[in-house]
Structures are given as C-alpha cells and as structure tokens.
Motif scaffolding. Structure first.
Motif, mmCIF file in Angstrom:
data_model
loop_
_atom_site.group_PDB
_atom_site.id
_atom_site.type_symbol
_atom_site.label_atom_id
_atom_site.label_comp_id
_atom_site.label_asym_id
_atom_site.label_seq_id
_atom_site.Cartn_x
_atom_site.Cartn_y
_atom_site.Cartn_z
ATOM 1 N N LYS A 306 86.004 3.968 0.456
ATOM 2 C CA LYS A 306 86.997 3.345 -0.436
ATOM 3 C C LYS A 306 87.281 1.910 -0.009
ATOM 4 O O LYS A 306 87.338 0.993 -0.842
ATOM 5 C CB LYS A 306 88.279 4.178 -0.417
ATOM 6 C CG LYS A 306 89.347 3.745 -1.406
ATOM 7 C CD LYS A 306 90.490 4.749 -1.420
ATOM 8 C CE LYS A 306 91.526 4.408 -2.492
ATOM 9 N NZ LYS A 306 92.260 3.171 -2.205
ATOM 10 N N GLU A 307 87.410 1.681 1.285
ATOM 11 C CA GLU A 307 87.703 0.347 1.799
ATOM 12 C C GLU A 307 86.547 -0.617 1.530
ATOM 13 O O GLU A 307 86.752 -1.760 1.117
ATOM 14 C CB GLU A 307 87.987 0.424 3.300
ATOM 15 C CG GLU A 307 88.340 -0.904 3.953
ATOM 16 C CD GLU A 307 89.687 -1.451 3.514
ATOM 17 O OE1 GLU A 307 89.858 -2.689 3.593
ATOM 18 O OE2 GLU A 307 90.549 -0.669 3.091
ATOM 19 N N ASN A 309 84.167 -0.448 -0.810
ATOM 20 C CA ASN A 309 83.999 -0.742 -2.230
ATOM 21 C C ASN A 309 85.138 -1.586 -2.781
ATOM 22 O O ASN A 309 84.929 -2.433 -3.662
ATOM 23 C CB ASN A 309 83.844 0.556 -3.022
ATOM 24 C CG ASN A 309 82.510 1.235 -2.771
ATOM 25 O OD1 ASN A 309 81.576 0.611 -2.267
ATOM 26 N ND2 ASN A 309 82.405 2.507 -3.119
ATOM 27 N N GLU A 310 86.334 -1.390 -2.264
ATOM 28 C CA GLU A 310 87.471 -2.180 -2.742
ATOM 29 C C GLU A 310 87.423 -3.620 -2.255
ATOM 30 O O GLU A 310 88.020 -4.508 -2.875
ATOM 31 C CB GLU A 310 88.785 -1.518 -2.325
ATOM 32 C CG GLU A 310 89.101 -0.255 -3.123
ATOM 33 C CD GLU A 310 90.453 0.339 -2.767
ATOM 34 O OE1 GLU A 310 91.061 -0.129 -1.767
ATOM 35 O OE2 GLU A 310 90.899 1.251 -3.489
ATOM 36 N N ARG A 311 86.704 -3.889 -1.169
ATOM 37 C CA ARG A 311 86.552 -5.261 -0.704
ATOM 38 C C ARG A 311 85.716 -6.081 -1.679
ATOM 39 O O ARG A 311 85.837 -7.309 -1.735
ATOM 40 C CB ARG A 311 85.909 -5.273 0.694
ATOM 41 C CG ARG A 311 86.857 -4.793 1.795
ATOM 42 C CD ARG A 311 86.108 -4.615 3.115
ATOM 43 N NE ARG A 311 85.608 -5.890 3.645
ATOM 44 C CZ ARG A 311 86.284 -6.688 4.466
ATOM 45 N NH1 ARG A 311 87.518 -6.349 4.845
ATOM 46 N NH2 ARG A 311 85.751 -7.810 4.896
ATOM 47 N N GLY A 312 84.848 -5.409 -2.436
ATOM 48 C CA GLY A 312 84.203 -6.046 -3.575
ATOM 49 C C GLY A 312 82.931 -6.833 -3.315
ATOM 50 O O GLY A 312 82.382 -7.413 -4.252
ATOM 51 N N LYS A 313 82.424 -6.858 -2.089
ATOM 52 C CA LYS A 313 81.193 -7.616 -1.815
ATOM 53 C C LYS A 313 79.944 -6.756 -1.862
ATOM 54 O O LYS A 313 78.880 -7.216 -2.283
ATOM 55 C CB LYS A 313 81.294 -8.304 -0.448
ATOM 56 C CG LYS A 313 82.169 -9.543 -0.443
ATOM 57 C CD LYS A 313 81.976 -10.328 0.849
ATOM 58 C CE LYS A 313 82.788 -11.618 0.817
ATOM 59 N NZ LYS A 313 82.593 -12.414 2.065
ATOM 60 N N TYR A 315 78.560 -2.513 -2.645
ATOM 61 C CA TYR A 315 78.966 -1.250 -3.258
ATOM 62 C C TYR A 315 78.080 -0.137 -2.716
ATOM 63 O O TYR A 315 76.858 -0.274 -2.679
ATOM 64 C CB TYR A 315 78.830 -1.315 -4.778
ATOM 65 C CG TYR A 315 79.345 -0.075 -5.473
ATOM 66 C CD1 TYR A 315 80.713 0.089 -5.692
ATOM 67 C CD2 TYR A 315 78.482 0.930 -5.884
ATOM 68 C CE1 TYR A 315 81.191 1.228 -6.314
ATOM 69 C CE2 TYR A 315 78.955 2.067 -6.510
ATOM 70 C CZ TYR A 315 80.314 2.207 -6.716
ATOM 71 O OH TYR A 315 80.803 3.344 -7.325
ATOM 72 N N GLU A 347 80.593 -6.382 6.272
ATOM 73 C CA GLU A 347 81.538 -5.676 5.408
ATOM 74 C C GLU A 347 81.827 -4.271 5.928
ATOM 75 O O GLU A 347 82.981 -3.828 5.948
ATOM 76 C CB GLU A 347 80.977 -5.600 3.975
ATOM 77 C CG GLU A 347 81.021 -6.904 3.228
ATOM 78 C CD GLU A 347 82.435 -7.410 3.035
ATOM 79 O OE1 GLU A 347 83.231 -6.725 2.375
ATOM 80 O OE2 GLU A 347 82.758 -8.484 3.588
ATOM 81 N N ALA A 351 85.455 -3.221 7.381
ATOM 82 C CA ALA A 351 86.117 -2.089 6.725
ATOM 83 C C ALA A 351 86.360 -0.967 7.723
ATOM 84 O O ALA A 351 87.419 -0.309 7.708
ATOM 85 C CB ALA A 351 85.264 -1.590 5.561
ATOM 86 N N THR A 354 89.359 -1.709 9.860
ATOM 87 C CA THR A 354 90.597 -1.468 9.108
ATOM 88 C C THR A 354 90.931 0.013 9.064
ATOM 89 O O THR A 354 92.088 0.420 9.294
ATOM 90 C CB THR A 354 90.454 -2.021 7.677
ATOM 91 O OG1 THR A 354 90.213 -3.426 7.728
ATOM 92 C CG2 THR A 354 91.711 -1.754 6.860
#
Length: 359
Positions: A306-307, A309-313, A315, A347, A351, A354
């Motif tokens: 989830k982290e 994919n939500e970062r957006g760079k 998938y 990424e 992630a 985090t």
C-alpha cells in the motif's frame, strides 16, 4: 511465421507445418483461448477413443466422468477453461519449490481411475503468474504419455525467454506434449494480441470446431490449413504481419539481448534485497519477475504494498502462495534500464522504512 517462431524458441520438428508430420501452429488472441482450444481438442479426442472402444457409448455416458489436471498455481484461465468445457478440473498441490511434479499427477490419475473417472487432459505451467515457478514438464509429459492423456504447456510469459538457448532446459520433455502456447505480446515486443499456439495433431481441434455451412465453402478447401477450424472465432486478424515486422526490424539476436537484459536487471534488484537484512526473496529469480517481502507477517507486507503504490512512482501487484503474501516486481519492457532499478529499489527501501517505523 509460426514455423519461424517455433525454430526461434527451439520447438521440435513435430510442431512444424513444413515438416509434414501433421503438426502446425496458429496465432490465437490470448493464452486463455489457447488453453480452452487445447482442452476442447483433448475432449474431442477422448470422446473418439472411448466410442471406438465401445460403440454403444454416447457423450452423456462419458463427459460427466472426464477429469483434467493442473497445478494449484496455474492461471485462472485454466480453471475457466474447465468451466467452459464442462469438465471437472483438479488443482494439484505443488512441491516446496512451487512446481507440479509427475508423481503427484500420477497419483491423482490412479485415484480417479479407481473411482471410475476418465482422466484426459493436463496443463503444465512454465512460469506461473504468481511466482514464475516451472512445473516439471519432463516428469509430467512422461506420465501423460504413459497414461494416454493430452498434455498442454502454458508458457504465456516465460515462453519468450526460450529464444535464448540457455533457458530451454525448462522445456525438457516438450517432444512428448500435444500442445504448446506462449504470448509474444508479453515479452517478445509484439503488440497485443498475439498468442502463439502449436498442436502435434490439429485434427482433434479441427474436428471439434468444424462447422462448415454452404456459405463458407470455397474451391481451395483441403489444399491448405483453414485456421477458422483451429480457433473459437470465425474471423481472424492479420496478426502474423506484426510478428514479421518485429522479427525483421529487431532480429533474433536483439530479441535475445533484450530478454537477457531484463533478467539481469531482475537479478540486480534481487541482489539489493538479499543485501538488506529486512527483506527476503520468496523464491529463486529465474526470469524478469522478482517476488519479495519484508521479513515478518502478511499484514506488514500488505502495508508495504500500500505504501509503495501510494507513493506513486512505481506500481506493484501482490500474490499469495500457500498462505504467504508477497510483492511482485516485473521487468518486461525493452526500455527498462539500471536507472529504473535504482528508482524502484529506493522506493521500496523508503516505503519499507516507513512501514517498519510504525511497528
């Protein structure tokens, strides 16, 4: 075109139309269609065999007893083929390396025969969608040959790698199978849709699909293959042309170079995971797919996905095998370079930090 492609990936002569041994290839739309076509051909074959052995039998005596087999990790399209074909499909357990083995198939066939069922079809997956594992084709093909059942090979993704001779060991036993399929549109730089399928004996499929009304008859019937009888739709697109352009413009050597590049990039990403004590590989990296996870629970890996994919760079898509949730990083594009691996690893790493900081 299909003979050229067969030679490119090292298929045996029995699948070449030019060899005059009865086999040949056809372009389907997708691997899903190819699996269904193979199953229906196998169904027509077993009906013919059973009726020849006992002329009093009719379809309703045979079809309810038919049983097909695949790995528990086979693509969902295999299950769908069983549903559309109106037959029982058994998803068999895999071994510790997520491969379907010959002994497992042999035991399942013996049990079903003892229960009065009629085994007729088995699917071998070379490069499963979940984790790119390879069923033991050599073992399964021998069992299929001994048990007189149709063996179909689904190599939708990984089949493109067989343009490189060093990966053809995964095809050991291919000379014993009845049909083989892979998707040039997945990893061989051909645009969608283009799914290559070869048949040892196309007549079973032709007989199953042959509906020949007067308005479709023509004066050249019987002089050449009529591919409308090799597929589900009646109409066909000119898909061989785009394959021809790719092969002529890029060439075999450059296609091999691209495949090797992608696999080497996957191995480079895997090295970074192995060098970080927080991560682990789910299984061995053999192609362009890397399956990995944070060491820990499924929940923490769901949070990692989830982290990321939500970062957006980048998938990523997950999978779960035998209860273990993991992430999948796939490399299929000719444009992917080491810089993209650097970005992807950064990424994942950020992630992961985090997610771990919240534990």
């Amino acid at each position: 075109m299909m003979d050229w492609l067969a030679k490119m990936i090292g298929l045996p002569e029995i699948f070449l139309a030019s060899a005059g041994l009865g086999g040949g290839g056809v372009i389907q739309g997708t691997a899903s269609e190819a699996t269904l076509v193979a199953l229906l051909g196998a169904k027509a074959r077993i009906l013919q065999i059973m009726k020849q052995a006992d002329p009093t039998l009719v379809d309703v005596d045979i079809v309810p007893k038919l049983v097909a087999y695949s790995s528990e990790l086979s693509h969902s399209s295999v299950e769908r083929a069983g549903l559309l074909g109106g037959v029982l499909l058994r998803a068999l357990d895999t071994d510790g390396e997520h491969k379907l083995r010959g002994d497992t198939l042999r035991d399942a066939i013996a049990k079903d025969r003892a229960d009065g069922l009629i085994p007729f079809f088995a699917v071998v997956t070379l490069g499963t969608t979940s984790c790119c594992s390879f069923d033991r084709l050599d073992e399964i093909a021998e069992v299929g040959n001994a048990e007189n059942i149709w063996v179909h090979v689904d190599a939708a993704y990984a089949g493109s790698s067989f343009v490189c001779p060093e990966y053809r060991h995964y095809m050991k036993g291919i000379e014993l199978v009845d049909s083989f399929n892979f998707n040039p549109h997945k990893w061989l730089q051909v645009t969608f849709d283009c799914s290559a399928m070869w048949l040892r004996n196309p007549n079973y499929v032709i007989n199953a699909f042959n509906v020949d009304p007067l308005y479709l008859k023509h004066e050249l019937e019987g002089q050449m293959p009529d591919y409308r009888h090799w597929q589900i739709p009646l109409g066909r697109r000119f898909r061989s042309l785009k394959m021809w352009f790719v092969f002529r413009l890029i060439g075999v050597a450059n296609l091999q170079k691209s495949i090797r590049k992608d696999i080497n990039l996957a191995l480079e990403f895997a090295k970074r995971l192995e060098n970080d004590p927080n991560y682990e590989l789910f299984n061995e990296v053999t192609m362009g797919l890397v399956c990995f996870r944070i060491k820990g629970s499924n929940e923490i890996n769901e949070a990692l996905l989830k982290e990321i994919n939500e970062r957006g760079k980048v998938y990523m898509v997950p999978s779960k095998v035998k209860g273990t949730f993991f992430l999948r990083m796939a490399i299929c594009s000719r444009f992917t370079q080491i810089e993209d691996i650097d970005v992807t690893w950064n990424e994942v790493n950020e992630a992961g930090k985090t997610v771990l900081s919240k534990q």
